[in-house]
Design an enzyme around this catalytic site. Structure first.
Site, short mmCIF file in Angstrom:
data_model
loop_
_atom_site.label_atom_id
_atom_site.label_comp_id
_atom_site.label_asym_id
_atom_site.label_seq_id
_atom_site.Cartn_x
_atom_site.Cartn_y
_atom_site.Cartn_z
N ASP A 62 6.43 57.05 -18.18
CA ASP A 62 6.11 58.47 -18.09
C ASP A 62 4.62 58.65 -18.40
O ASP A 62 4.14 58.22 -19.47
CB ASP A 62 6.98 59.24 -19.12
CG ASP A 62 6.76 60.74 -19.06
OD1 ASP A 62 5.95 61.21 -18.23
OD2 ASP A 62 7.39 61.46 -19.86
N ASP B 261 5.54 62.36 -12.34
CA ASP B 261 4.83 61.45 -13.25
C ASP B 261 5.73 60.47 -13.98
O ASP B 261 5.34 59.90 -14.99
CB ASP B 261 3.99 62.26 -14.26
CG ASP B 261 4.78 62.72 -15.47
OD1 ASP B 261 5.98 63.03 -15.32
OD2 ASP B 261 4.18 62.75 -16.56
N GLU B 262 6.94 60.25 -13.49
CA GLU B 262 7.77 59.26 -14.17
C GLU B 262 8.63 58.48 -13.20
O GLU B 262 9.03 58.98 -12.14
CB GLU B 262 8.63 59.90 -15.27
CG GLU B 262 9.54 60.96 -14.78
CD GLU B 262 10.32 61.66 -15.90
OE1 GLU B 262 10.49 61.11 -16.99
OE2 GLU B 262 10.76 62.78 -15.63
#
Ligand code: TTP
Ligand code: MG
Length: 444
Positions: free
Chosen positions: A17, A112-113
């Site tokens: 993350d 974003d992960e």
């Protein structure tokens, strides 16, 4: 009820993350922002913060807060406007770095992960932690962005521990330690427990994750249906360890649903197509992507695969209208996918059904193609007035709890209060034994 934790063939799963992602992208582009109390906010009157840098977080500033509140907490915050083209660029760069240099077993979970299955990779680095540090450093070297990694044997536990050492840290949560680490936490801390679910738990004297884990599973099922079963399983350390890798995650987004039985019930099949459309559109929207090609994948009892493609200018012209423009709208994807299904289906009993959105483009490039130029945030993200309000509410409350009327009608029509198929998909694969045991006990 106590169930023994299953220990067969444990995998090693990472959840990577990015740290303060939107803010970090601005810093990567302009390093002079590094030491500022940087916040990213939507460029409108309401000015809600989408990301607070770790400097700003020291003052108690966080995502979802209006800018005026942040200014009360810190006199010298430095505000920049959201720049979605920048985030998409960095997001794709990060996943590309991982995909090309580290592992292709990655499942993109949001902008974003991503989850990465390192079961067959970590040993060459000595330990899983060393492996995570190598990956973290690699992402930093190639993108200038830091990330944090959670390590465990399933996706839920990896996700649950990633914040323990943020930013720029690595955390491990072993299933044997959940009673010490996870159980003391309040139930609202759990992934996928929003306000409404928390209220149900609190009303039933379930305050901590331990309370949930030790509750009678039948009671939880009665309260929250299959979703409750998922949460109960997670609280007990069970969860999916399947990294749902697409053939090329960067070119298409797809999901499939494998049944434990076969069906010819069209009402049920349509529901599944809707659920799958919902899931892929959610994934596409999280990454600001849209697609122009929709495919349906069917598997019959005899194990043969049938793939059908409904692109423009190809077969089935009546699908053409829906796909003249790039889309990530559930209703459009659903209606085209449903047509594809009826054009493909032989009438035989179905064992697996999948929907795929491909021929992808990011939202920003789509706008450029339409020559709308450099427009404001909401135009850029293609939000209408209602969606703007929903967007802000979602920023505030964190999860997608708000439905537009058409979606709600769809839900009501189908007479379900929850996602019948997909909300349980974390359970149906790896927790077969738990579910089997639970079903047996329910019968007894
Ligand atoms: P997160 O990973 O939740 O947050 P983050 O990366 O900013 O910080 P952390 O270090 O704690 O991971 O979300 C990723 C990005 O998604 C975030 O930078 C901004 C955006 N976002 C929203 O647009 N709305 C929201 O409500 C949240 C939580 C994030
Ligand atoms: Mg993040």
């Amino acid at each position: 009820m106590q169930i023994k934790r299953i220990k067969t063939k444990e995998k090693v799963i990472f959840l990577l993350d990015m740290d303060a992602f939107f803010a970090s992208c601005h810093v990567a582009r302009d390093p002079s922002l590094k030491d500022k109390n940087l916040v990213v906010a939507s460029p409108n009157r309401r000015a809600i913060i989408t990301t607070a840098s770790y400097n700003a977080r020291k003052f108690g500033i966080k995502a979802g807060m209006p800018i005026f509140k942040a200014e009360e907490l810190c006199k010298n915050i430095y505000r920049v406007d959201s720049d979605f083209a920048l985030y998409i660029k960095y997001s794709q760069m990060v996943f590309d770095v991982i995909y090309k240099n580290f592992s292709q077993k990655i499942e993109v979970a949001s902008i974003d992960e991503c989850y990465i299955d390192v079961t067959h990779v970590w040993k060459k680095y000595g330990t899983a932690k060393k492996c995570a540090i190598v990956l973290k450093n690699m992402v930093y070297e190639k993108t200038g962005l830091t990330c944090s990694i959670g390590i465990s044997s399933n996706k839920f536990l990896a996700k649950s521990c990633v914040d323990f050492n943020k930013p720029n840290g690595v955390s491990i949560l072993l299933p044997k330690d959940i009673d010490k680490v996870l159980w003391p936490l309040e139930v609202k801390e759990m992934f996928m427990v929003g306000k409404a679910t928390e209220e149900v738990f609190l009303k039933n004297n379930i305050f901590t994750i331990k309370d949930l884990a030790q509750s009678d599973v039948n009671k939880i099922y009665e309260l929250l249906g299959k979703r409750g079963l998922t949460l109960w399983s997670w609280a007990n350390g069970y969860g999916s360890d399947i990294v749902e890798k697409d053939e090329n995650e960067f070119k298409s987004i797809g999901n499939e649903f494998t049944l434990n039985y076969t069906t010819t019930d069209t009402k049920e099949i349509e529901e599944m197509i809707y659920e799958l459309s919902l899931k892929i559109c959610d994934r596409a929207n999280k990454r600001f992507l849209k697609g122009k090609t929709i495919s349906i994948i069917l598997k019959y009892e005899n194990e043969k695969n049938y793939n059908f493609n409904a692109t423009e200018h190809k077969k089935h012209k009546h699908h053409q209208a829906g796909l003249e423009q790039y889309t990530a709208e559930v209703e459009k994807v659903y209606s085209v996918a449903k047509n594809c299904f009826y054009n493909t289906w032989t009438g035989e009993p179905i064992l697996l059904i999948g929907v795929r959105l491909s021929n992808l483009i990011d939202d920003i490039n789509d706008k450029k193609q339409l020559s709308l130029g450099d427009v404001n945030l909401y135009e850029r993200t293609n939000l209408n007035d209602i969606q703007k309000i929903i967007y802000d509410l979602e920023l505030k409350f964190g999860t997608k709890k708000i439905f537009t009327g058409d979606k709600l009608i769809k839900y009501n029509k189908k007479n379900r209060g929850q996602s019948k198929y997909l909300e349980n998909d974390d359970v149906h694969i790896s927790n077969k034994q738990v579910v089997a045991k639970w079903s047996k006990e329910k019968k007894d």
